[in-house]
Design a protein around this motif. Structure first.
Motif, mmCIF file in Angstrom:
data_model
loop_
_atom_site.group_PDB
_atom_site.id
_atom_site.type_symbol
_atom_site.label_atom_id
_atom_site.label_comp_id
_atom_site.label_asym_id
_atom_site.label_seq_id
_atom_site.Cartn_x
_atom_site.Cartn_y
_atom_site.Cartn_z
ATOM 1 N N ASP B 1 9.474 19.526 -24.937
ATOM 2 C CA ASP B 1 8.863 18.678 -23.908
ATOM 3 C C ASP B 1 8.679 19.513 -22.636
ATOM 4 O OD1 ASP B 1 9.859 15.607 -22.173
ATOM 5 O OD2 ASP B 1 8.105 16.887 -22.033
ATOM 6 N N GLN B 2 7.434 19.943 -22.390
ATOM 7 C CA GLN B 2 7.162 20.816 -21.256
ATOM 8 C C GLN B 2 6.267 20.102 -20.254
ATOM 9 O OE1 GLN B 2 8.214 24.267 -20.755
ATOM 10 N NE2 GLN B 2 9.734 23.454 -22.155
ATOM 11 N N GLN B 3 6.466 18.828 -20.051
ATOM 12 C CA GLN B 3 5.581 18.062 -19.188
ATOM 13 C C GLN B 3 5.690 18.483 -17.728
ATOM 14 O OE1 GLN B 3 4.867 13.790 -20.112
ATOM 15 N NE2 GLN B 3 6.783 14.007 -21.245
ATOM 16 N N VAL B 4 6.853 18.980 -17.330
ATOM 17 C CA VAL B 4 7.051 19.458 -15.966
ATOM 18 C C VAL B 4 7.636 20.859 -16.061
ATOM 19 C CG1 VAL B 4 8.256 19.078 -13.782
ATOM 20 C CG2 VAL B 4 7.473 17.118 -15.120
ATOM 21 N N LYS B 5 6.968 21.806 -15.408
ATOM 22 C CA LYS B 5 7.378 23.199 -15.541
ATOM 23 C C LYS B 5 7.556 23.858 -14.187
ATOM 24 C CE LYS B 5 5.428 25.853 -18.631
ATOM 25 N NZ LYS B 5 4.435 26.522 -19.517
ATOM 26 N N GLN B 6 8.644 24.563 -14.058
ATOM 27 C CA GLN B 6 8.854 25.416 -12.897
ATOM 28 C C GLN B 6 8.932 26.837 -13.447
ATOM 29 O OE1 GLN B 6 12.104 22.411 -11.510
ATOM 30 N NE2 GLN B 6 11.726 23.777 -9.775
ATOM 31 N N ASN B 7 7.905 27.604 -13.219
ATOM 32 C CA ASN B 7 7.772 28.890 -13.899
ATOM 33 C C ASN B 7 8.599 30.003 -13.282
ATOM 34 O OD1 ASN B 7 5.971 28.114 -15.985
ATOM 35 N ND2 ASN B 7 4.341 27.978 -14.467
ATOM 36 N N SER B 8 9.087 29.787 -12.067
ATOM 37 C CA SER B 8 9.904 30.830 -11.443
ATOM 38 C C SER B 8 11.367 30.438 -11.546
ATOM 39 C CB SER B 8 9.531 30.992 -9.963
ATOM 40 O OG SER B 8 8.191 31.370 -9.834
ATOM 41 N N PRO B 9 12.146 31.168 -12.343
ATOM 42 C CA PRO B 9 13.568 30.819 -12.469
ATOM 43 C C PRO B 9 14.336 31.069 -11.175
ATOM 44 C CG PRO B 9 12.922 32.481 -14.105
ATOM 45 C CD PRO B 9 11.759 32.278 -13.221
ATOM 46 N N SER B 10 13.856 32.002 -10.347
ATOM 47 C CA SER B 10 14.597 32.313 -9.132
ATOM 48 C C SER B 10 13.649 32.775 -8.036
ATOM 49 C CB SER B 10 15.664 33.374 -9.398
ATOM 50 O OG SER B 10 15.057 34.577 -9.792
ATOM 51 N N LEU B 11 14.144 32.624 -6.793
ATOM 52 C CA LEU B 11 13.383 33.028 -5.616
ATOM 53 C C LEU B 11 14.381 33.500 -4.566
ATOM 54 C CD1 LEU B 11 10.662 33.033 -3.995
ATOM 55 C CD2 LEU B 11 11.256 30.723 -3.267
ATOM 56 N N SER B 12 14.089 34.645 -3.974
ATOM 57 C CA SER B 12 14.962 35.187 -2.941
ATOM 58 C C SER B 12 14.176 35.331 -1.659
ATOM 59 C CB SER B 12 15.486 36.547 -3.409
ATOM 60 O OG SER B 12 16.406 37.068 -2.478
ATOM 61 N N VAL B 13 14.741 34.810 -0.550
ATOM 62 C CA VAL B 13 14.011 34.752 0.722
ATOM 63 C C VAL B 13 14.962 35.135 1.856
ATOM 64 C CG1 VAL B 13 13.000 33.082 2.334
ATOM 65 C CG2 VAL B 13 12.384 33.004 -0.061
ATOM 66 N N GLN B 14 14.410 35.709 2.881
ATOM 67 C CA GLN B 14 15.196 36.049 4.064
ATOM 68 C C GLN B 14 15.313 34.821 4.965
ATOM 69 O OE1 GLN B 14 15.979 39.293 3.678
ATOM 70 N NE2 GLN B 14 17.462 39.204 5.352
ATOM 71 N N GLU B 15 16.463 34.693 5.587
ATOM 72 C CA GLU B 15 16.682 33.595 6.534
ATOM 73 C C GLU B 15 15.574 33.570 7.591
ATOM 74 O OE1 GLU B 15 20.411 33.938 8.593
ATOM 75 O OE2 GLU B 15 20.211 31.985 9.568
ATOM 76 N N GLY B 16 15.092 32.365 7.893
ATOM 77 C CA GLY B 16 14.045 32.218 8.898
ATOM 78 C C GLY B 16 12.635 32.241 8.332
ATOM 79 N N PHE B 104 12.269 16.116 -15.555
ATOM 80 C CA PHE B 104 12.608 17.239 -14.690
ATOM 81 C C PHE B 104 11.992 18.540 -15.177
ATOM 82 C CE2 PHE B 104 15.858 15.921 -11.643
ATOM 83 C CZ PHE B 104 16.245 14.683 -12.126
ATOM 84 N N GLY B 105 11.769 19.453 -14.221
ATOM 85 C CA GLY B 105 11.491 20.842 -14.554
ATOM 86 C C GLY B 105 12.801 21.587 -14.774
ATOM 87 N N GLN B 106 12.660 22.878 -15.092
ATOM 88 C CA GLN B 106 13.832 23.675 -15.464
ATOM 89 C C GLN B 106 14.663 24.086 -14.267
ATOM 90 O OE1 GLN B 106 10.608 24.236 -16.177
ATOM 91 N NE2 GLN B 106 10.368 25.424 -18.054
ATOM 92 N N GLY B 107 14.088 24.000 -13.079
ATOM 93 C CA GLY B 107 14.815 24.385 -11.879
ATOM 94 C C GLY B 107 14.487 25.797 -11.437
#
Lengths: 114, 114
Positions: B1-16, B104-107
């Motif tokens: 069941d892939q009705q909702v997909k979040q293709n990026s397992p991770s994201l790294s960002v700088q504060e601000g 839900f998506g995968q997160g």
């Protein structure tokens, strides 16, 4: 802030045993849900409950599963004969009305079947 | 069941800086979309939602954008803070016919570095 309370936080059980996961929804909420998340996978819908009956269930929610609101405050999920693949985090949620934006989740019960 | 997909397992960002989390869906019946945030050992916590009749909804540092033609939504967090580090789930529902069932998506694991 009102909370959904789940007990126990962690339950270990032997394969084939029955388990009951307990939840105390927010007191004025009318809709109740169980979801589960197998490690590393999506949060998946199991069942919704309204007016003392199941309103919707997923294909995961087979005859091994049942839900009950025995006393007007608790909401329980019973697994009759646990399997290894039932190991997961089980989340209870409640909402004041349908539409999902009123959803509040509990902290979950980690079920480990050995 | 892939009705909702979040293709990026991770994201790294700088504060601000801005964090942008993306979500795609395939079921055109979905008419309500939500973002949840989850810390370890806790249940998902509702962040922000959007109805399919809108294309943007803002709440403080959080903005959700919906592109119905592309079946795509995104969550913008500006400015990102280290306390935003968590798993973010996109979820969708069909309000008219469902008793609040969420898909839900995968997160996506967001890490905000100081």
């Amino acid at each position: 802030e009102p909370e959904v309370t789940q007990t126990p936080s962690h339950q270990v059980t032997q394969m084939g045993q029955e388990v009951i996961l307990r939840c105390v929804p927010i007191s004025n909420h009318l809709y109740f849900y169980w979801y589960r998340q197998i490690l590393g996978q999506k949060v998946e819908f199991l069942v919704s409950f309204y007016n003392n009956e199941i309103s919707e269930k997923s294909e995961i929610f087979d005859d091994q599963f049942s839900v009950e609101r025995p006393d007007g405050s608790n909401f329980t999920l019973k697994i009759r004969s646990t399997k290894l693949e039932d190991s997961a985090m089980y989340f209870c949620a409640s909402s004041e009305w349908t539409g999902a934006y009123g959803y509040t989740f509990g902290s979950g019960t980690r079920l480990t079947v050995v | 069941d892939q009705q909702v997909k979040q293709n990026s397992p991770s994201l790294s960002v700088q504060e601000g800086r801005i964090s942008i989390l993306n979500c795609d869906y395939t079921n055109s019946m979905f008419d309500y979309f939500l973002w949840y945030k989850k810390y370890p050992a806790e249940g998902p916590t509702f962040l922000i939602s959007i109805s399919s009749i809108k294309d943007k909804n803002e709440d403080g540092r959080f903005t959700v954008f919906l592109n119905k033609s592309a079946k795509h939504l995104s969550l913008h967090i500006v400015p990102s803070q280290p306390g935003d580090s968590a798993v973010y789930f996109c979820a969708a529902s069909v309000r008219g016919t469902s008793y609040g069932k969420l898909t839900f998506g995968q997160g996506t694991i967001l890490t905000v570095h100081p």
